[in-house]
Write an enzyme that holds these catalytic residues in place. Structure first.
Site, PDB file in Angstrom:
ATOM      1  N   SER A 399       0.733  -1.201   0.071  1.00 43.48           N
ATOM      2  CA  SER A 399      -0.061   0.025  -0.060  1.00 43.48           C
ATOM      3  C   SER A 399       0.950   1.213  -0.016  1.00 43.48           C
ATOM      4  CB  SER A 399      -1.101   0.164   1.263  1.00 43.48           C
ATOM      5  OG  SER A 399      -0.342  -0.476   2.362  1.00 43.48           O
ATOM      6  N   HIS A 420      -3.239  -2.992  -5.477  1.00 40.11           N
ATOM      7  CA  HIS A 420      -3.363  -2.504  -4.257  1.00 40.11           C
ATOM      8  C   HIS A 420      -5.024  -2.698  -3.770  1.00 40.11           C
ATOM      9  CE1 HIS A 420      -3.640   0.911  -1.162  1.00 40.11           C
ATOM     10  NE2 HIS A 420      -3.756  -0.269  -0.481  1.00 40.11           N
ATOM     11  N   GLU A 432      -6.294  -0.358  -6.844  1.00 43.83           N
ATOM     12  CA  GLU A 432      -5.224   0.428  -7.682  1.00 43.83           C
ATOM     13  C   GLU A 432      -4.315  -0.367  -8.258  1.00 43.83           C
ATOM     14  OE1 GLU A 432      -4.555   4.687  -5.204  1.00 43.83           O
ATOM     15  OE2 GLU A 432      -3.869   2.865  -4.310  1.00 43.83           O
ATOM     16  N   ASN A 470      -3.543   6.546  -0.784  1.00 37.91           N
ATOM     17  CA  ASN A 470      -2.967   6.459   0.609  1.00 37.91           C
ATOM     18  C   ASN A 470      -2.019   7.690   0.548  1.00 37.91           C
ATOM     19  OD1 ASN A 470      -3.990   4.445   1.860  1.00 37.91           O
ATOM     20  ND2 ASN A 470      -2.448   2.966   1.338  1.00 37.91           N
TER      21      ASN A 470
END
Ligand code: 3H9
Length: 646
Positions: A399, A420, A432, A470
């Site tokens: 991540s 992800h 992702e 993130n």
């Protein structure tokens, strides 16, 4: 021809052909009116079947027309003309009959569907209520509570449920069209839905409970409350009055800010993979390896199994393998209990486990979901390099970590990619797809194809710390920490975010997800000298005390059987840190919280866009709405900031 007529004996088959989803665009509506007129005067026609070419029955009004001035004939008038016809009309439903499509079917005098068909009124998800009589006709065929959940909840139902509820008359066991024609031949007169009495409810308490549950869940989404009100009016008012009021509500909502935002995100979600790299011929994938059976790995394995893939789960020893296997089985069992897996045995038969990487020798794709540490991931990739086929794709579910560095471990880095997933991976829609520098285009296309097969929304991201989501989350989490130093409390920040429409605030979210992963990331950034001043130590101090969130009974809040409570200890740590940073004011105006959070979010999002990490502002909106709880009806941070600027 968008709408054509053919004859089968004395039954006219009216076919809509308007790819891709037979939306009821202007040409369809005009064609249907002409078909009503033509069949009414044709002495050789006794009844009519309404069917669709291609993959689905009418999937709704044409959403692209909603931003244009309305053009006649309007769908409600077309449906009224069909319902008023002197010859019976039978809707033959395959694929999905949604929104205006289901409303069209409700205006017909009978309905037959194939066994896989699904029917629903999802207008609320577009910020609307049904605008062509759905709120009035549906409660005349099914119980009030089902009408309410379909209209205000927006979820479609299966053909089986529709038959049991009285929404359709039959499920075709053989050829849908043939059986629809046979049904039409049995009808000697139209059975008009609008002339029926409402079915009502046998359990008014259940109706009220469902309505209040839906209102609670709406969290500021206007269409849900409007849909509940429309159903209540549909049940109470004379049909014609309820029709007129339902239409007026639809038209008012259609031009609302929330409906614009929801249309924006609807189309943005469908455009994420419109990229030349995702359009190459994908490599075939049937066998997937998953490394690591923790929460994430087990979720990924479950997601793949539930969508028809063969999965081999690898763990480092028998004990961990047993735990991982139990996690996967638990997810599959509970999905089967909820009716989501018709054939659990077939799914389980595609599931294998091993502690030896050699079991991955014939895998087409391997996804690692081991501990978030570059060394550990590199070791996994080195082992995979040795045992997998040279054309197998190797994916990391990191991540935050550098996917280029992980890819660099391989003899052929072009087969590495980041996938992800978001937790729980079998439920969360977002994926992702992180593209390292050397990735082969057909590897990108394969990942894009996989995301579709898994029913997920794949978004392409470049490599950076945290990728799109993130990275932006780190920025607004840091801003939330600065708000604490400036005098706000965690509860105040969380409440402001909930009021804005997030399901939870940033501190509550950390307590749920665990504070430890972000702590590890901050330590790594500190060691690399990549943390800018002034550094706020509050979260680190909580972690040093073992306050990792809900799982340890304490984080930003205290968690116990009694529920979640603000923590005096946390407040005293915040006060100390405030003082150390020369700020002692323990108060902050609530109305300034969201502008600060949104400001941090959009500043980072602009940087992500400018650096080419995200392909488009729309992709950023899709990520934040589907992975981080940004309220869908505000369209995402980029859409919302443009709307404020306009
Ligand atoms: C309504 O009906 C209001 C009425 O009550 C009142 C009227 C007066 N319009 O999703 P996909 C496009 S509100 C225009 O990838 P799938 C979509 O953009 C409407 N275009 O396929 C995409 O285009 P492209 C209520 C639409 O197989 C292509 O079709 N109805 C529409 O995964 C394929 O879409 C809904 O909310 C539309 N209505 O899923 C249903 N729908 O290829 C919305 C799709 O250029 N649609 N497109 O990217 C869906 O839920 C899914 O599309 C469906 C198919 C399940 C049908």
């Amino acid at each position: 021809m968008t709408v054509s007529i053919a004859k089968q004996g004395r039954v006219a088959v009216v076919t809509i052909d308007n790819p891709p989803v037979n939306a009821s665009s202007q040409a369809v509506r005009a064609g249907l009116l002409e078909a009503v007129a033509a069949t009414e005067v044709d002495p050789d026609v006794d009844a009519v079947v309404l069917a669709c070419a291609g993959r689905t029955f009418v999937a709704g009004a044409d959403v692209r027309e909603f931003d244009l001035p309305p053009v006649e004939p309007h769908l409600p008038d077309v449906i009224i003309a069909i319902e008023a016809a002197s010859k019976p009309w039978v809707a033959a439903i395959h694929g999905t009959a949604l929104g205006g499509g289901l409303e069209l079917a409700l205006g017909c005098h009978a309905r037959i569907a194939d066994a896989k068909a699904r029917m629903g009124l999802p207008e609320v998800t577009l910020g609307l209520v049904p605008g062509a009589g759905g709120t009035v006709r549906l409660p005349r065929l099914v119980e009030a509570e089902l009408a309410l959940t379909m209209i205000a909840g927006g979820k479609p139902i299966s053909a089986k449920a529709a038959l049991e509820a009285g929404l359709i008359d039959a499920i075709a066991t053989g050829d849908l069209l043939e059986e629809a024609v046979a049904l039409a031949n049995t009808l000697d007169a139209p059975r008009r839905t609008l002339e029926k009495a409402v079915v009502g409810t046998t359990n008014p308490d259940a109706f009220d409970k469902t309505a209040s549950g839906l209102r609670r869940k709406a969290r500021g989404q206007v269409s849900i409350g409007a849909a509940i009100d429309a159903v209540e009016r549909g049940l109470r008012l004379p049909a014609q009055k309820a029709l007129a009021e339902g239409r007026a509500t639809f038209l008012a909502l259609k031009s609302s800010d929330q409906a614009h935002a929801l249309r924006h995100i609807f189309f943005a979600e469908r455009a994420t993979l419109a990229d030349p790299r995702a359009k190459q011929t994908p490599r075939p994938v049937t066998r997937i390896g998953v490394i690591g059976g923790g929460t994430m790995g087990a979720g990924i394995a479950s997601a793949c199994l539930m969508r028809g893939f063969h999965v081999t789960l690898i763990e480092r020893d028998d004990t961990s393998l047993a735990a991982g296997t139990n996690r996967v089985r638990g997810t599959l069992d509970s999905s089967a209990e909820r009716g989501l897996l018709p054939d659990l045995n077939a799914v389980v038969a595609r599931f294998e486990t091993a502690t030896d990487y050699a079991a991955l020798a014939d895998a087409d794709l391997v996804i690692e979901a081991v501990f978030e540490d570059l060394e550990v991931k590199n070791q996994v990739f080195a082992q995979l390099d040795a045992v997998t086929r040279p054309d197998a794709i190797l994916a990391t579910n990191t991540s935050y970590l550098d996917v280029n560095a992980i890819a660099g471990v391989l003899t052929d880095p072009s087969r590495a990619i980041g996938l992800h997933f978001f937790s729980p991976a079998h439920i969360m829609k977002l994926l992702e797809i992180v593209l390292p520098d050397m990735v082969a285009e057909d590897v990108v296309a394969t990942a894009a194809n996989l995301s579709k097969s898994l029913g997920k929304i794949g978004v392409l991201s470049g490599v950076c710390d945290g990728f799109i989501g993130n990275r932006i989350m780190s920025a607004y989490r840091a801003e939330a920490d600065r708000l604490l130093i400036d005098g706000a409390t965690p509860e105040q920040v969380d409440a402001a975010m909930r009021d804005y429409g997030f399901p939870m605030g940033v501190f509550e979210m950390q307590d749920l997800a665990g504070l430890d992963i972000a702590w590890a990331m901050r330590k790594r950034r500190l060691a690399e000298g990549r943390i800018s001043d002034p550094y706020i130590r509050i979260a680190d101090r909580l972690c040093e005390m073992g306050r990792f969130g809900q799982k340890t009974g304490a984080g930003w809040y205290d968690h116990s059987d009694k529920g979640v409570q603000p923590s005096e200890l946390v407040m005293s740590i915040i006060a100390e840190e405030r003082q150390m940073m020369g700020k002692a004011d323990p108060s902050f105006p609530t109305e300034h919280v969201m502008p600060r959070i949104l400001g941090a979010m959009t500043r980072e999002a602009e940087a992500v866009l400018a650096e080419g990490i995200a392909r488009s502002a729309d992709d950023i909106d899709v990520v934040m709405v589907n992975g981080y709880g940004f309220p869908r009806w505000k369209g995402g941070p980029m859409f919302a900031s443009r709307a404020v600027a306009d």
